[in-house]
Design an enzyme around this catalytic site. Structure first.
Site, mmCIF file in Angstrom:
data_model
loop_
_atom_site.group_PDB
_atom_site.id
_atom_site.type_symbol
_atom_site.label_atom_id
_atom_site.label_comp_id
_atom_site.label_asym_id
_atom_site.label_seq_id
_atom_site.Cartn_x
_atom_site.Cartn_y
_atom_site.Cartn_z
ATOM 1 N N GLY A 25 0.779 -1.227 0.000
ATOM 2 C CA GLY A 25 0.000 0.000 0.000
ATOM 3 C C GLY A 25 0.811 1.277 0.000
ATOM 4 C CE1 TYR A 171 -8.025 3.950 10.111
ATOM 5 C CE2 TYR A 171 -9.674 5.458 9.236
ATOM 6 C CZ TYR A 171 -8.407 4.909 9.181
ATOM 7 O OH TYR A 171 -7.523 5.314 8.218
#
Length: 301
Positions: A25, A171
């Site tokens: 990523g 998150y």
């Protein structure tokens, strides 16, 4: 798409960079770009086999070291070994992140897993490497934020989200926390007269392997959302540009925050991003710093 790109990264020969979560990523793109420009890059990864595979695809001076940001023991062991082998670190990119959907989970140390990985681990790592960074001529720390920090709120009475837990909210809180940390770190570095500058970046909505993994247990609905995400998001190579600019552009000053310029900062060319009022609030920064020192046992500045 016009704007800042990797061709504008200055020569990095003679510099040592540490990139967390660098086996895939955003981290892999960042590590690859830095190595291509001549930096010695340490891939700090949980899975060293995946890290070694990633390293084989990078043309340059790279090494792989094990680091689990959700374990303070792992953070300390990593920092001790790294400092022993690399007495000068020029750049630390706190890129690694955790995003989950589903039930609340705890780290090895008993902390809510998003907060442990996305904020407490980077805080401890940065503190343990601070002297090594200060030994470099132009040292820099980059913390990876998220646009989700703009709608999150910290609850200091329930930082571990024991009540009314929802994974997306947890998150967002963790990303607000690391954003507050990056800004408060800048304040403290300036007050101490340190040569280190603290910068931040966020990737907008970017196609990485985190979101598909988070949805994979949700069956047909999860697969549908993941496929929709491919349409709404930008390529990882574009998403990594804000943190690469924060890490390398000459003239960047402490506290600068980079992200995409497009629709609600979700995609597009790199520009300066906007902090939420809570992220910029010095009283929030001071309070979170004090709590984080107690939780991690790492004290600095």
């Amino acid at each position: 798409m016009a704007g800042w790109n990797t061709d504008q990264i200055p020569d990095q020969h003679g510099r040592t960079a540490v990139v967390t979560g660098a086996n895939s990523g955003l981290g892999l793109v960042t590590a690859t770009a830095l190595a291509r420009r001549g930096a010695r890059v340490v891939l700090a990864v949980r899975n060293t086999a995946a890290g070694a595979e990633a390293a084989r695809g990078i043309a340059g001076d790279v090494e792989v070291r094990e680091l689990d940001l959700a374990s303070l023991d792992s953070v300390r062991a990593f920092a001790t070994a790294l400092v022993s082998d690399h007495p000068v670190i020029d750049l630390l990119v706190n890129n690694a992140g955790m995003v989950l959907l589903g039930p609340r989970r705890l780290s090895r140390d008993g902390f809510e897993l998003h907060l442990a990985t996305n904020m407490l681990g980077p805080f401890a790592l940065t503190g343990l490497l601070l002297d090594t960074l200060a030994a470099a001529p132009k040292p820099r720390v980059v913390n990876l934020s998220s646009i989700t920090h703009k709608t999150a709120r910290l609850d200091f009475e329930d930082l571990m989200v024991e009540h009314n837990y929802r994974a997306p909210s947890a998150y967002g809180r963790s990303k607000l926390a690391v954003t507050v940390f990056g800004i408060e770190l800048d304040r403290r570095l300036r007050a101490a007269g340190s040569p280190i500058i603290s910068t931040l970046a966020h990737p907008g909505l970017t196609r990485t392997n985190l979101t598909p993994r988070a949805w994979e247990h949700r069956g047909r609905l999860g697969h549908m959302i993941a496929r929709l995400g491919l349409v709404a998001t930008q390529p990882v190579e574009q998403g990594a540009l804000p943190q690469l600019r924060a890490a390398t552009e000459p003239g960047v000053h402490g506290g600068q925050f980079f992200g995409p310029a497009g629709f609600f900062e979700t995609r597009g060319r790199v520009t300066e991003a906007r902090l939420s009022p809570e992220a910029a609030d010095p009283s929030v920064g001071k309070r979170l710093w004090a709590v984080t020192e107690l939780l991690t046992g790492v004290t600095y500045l």
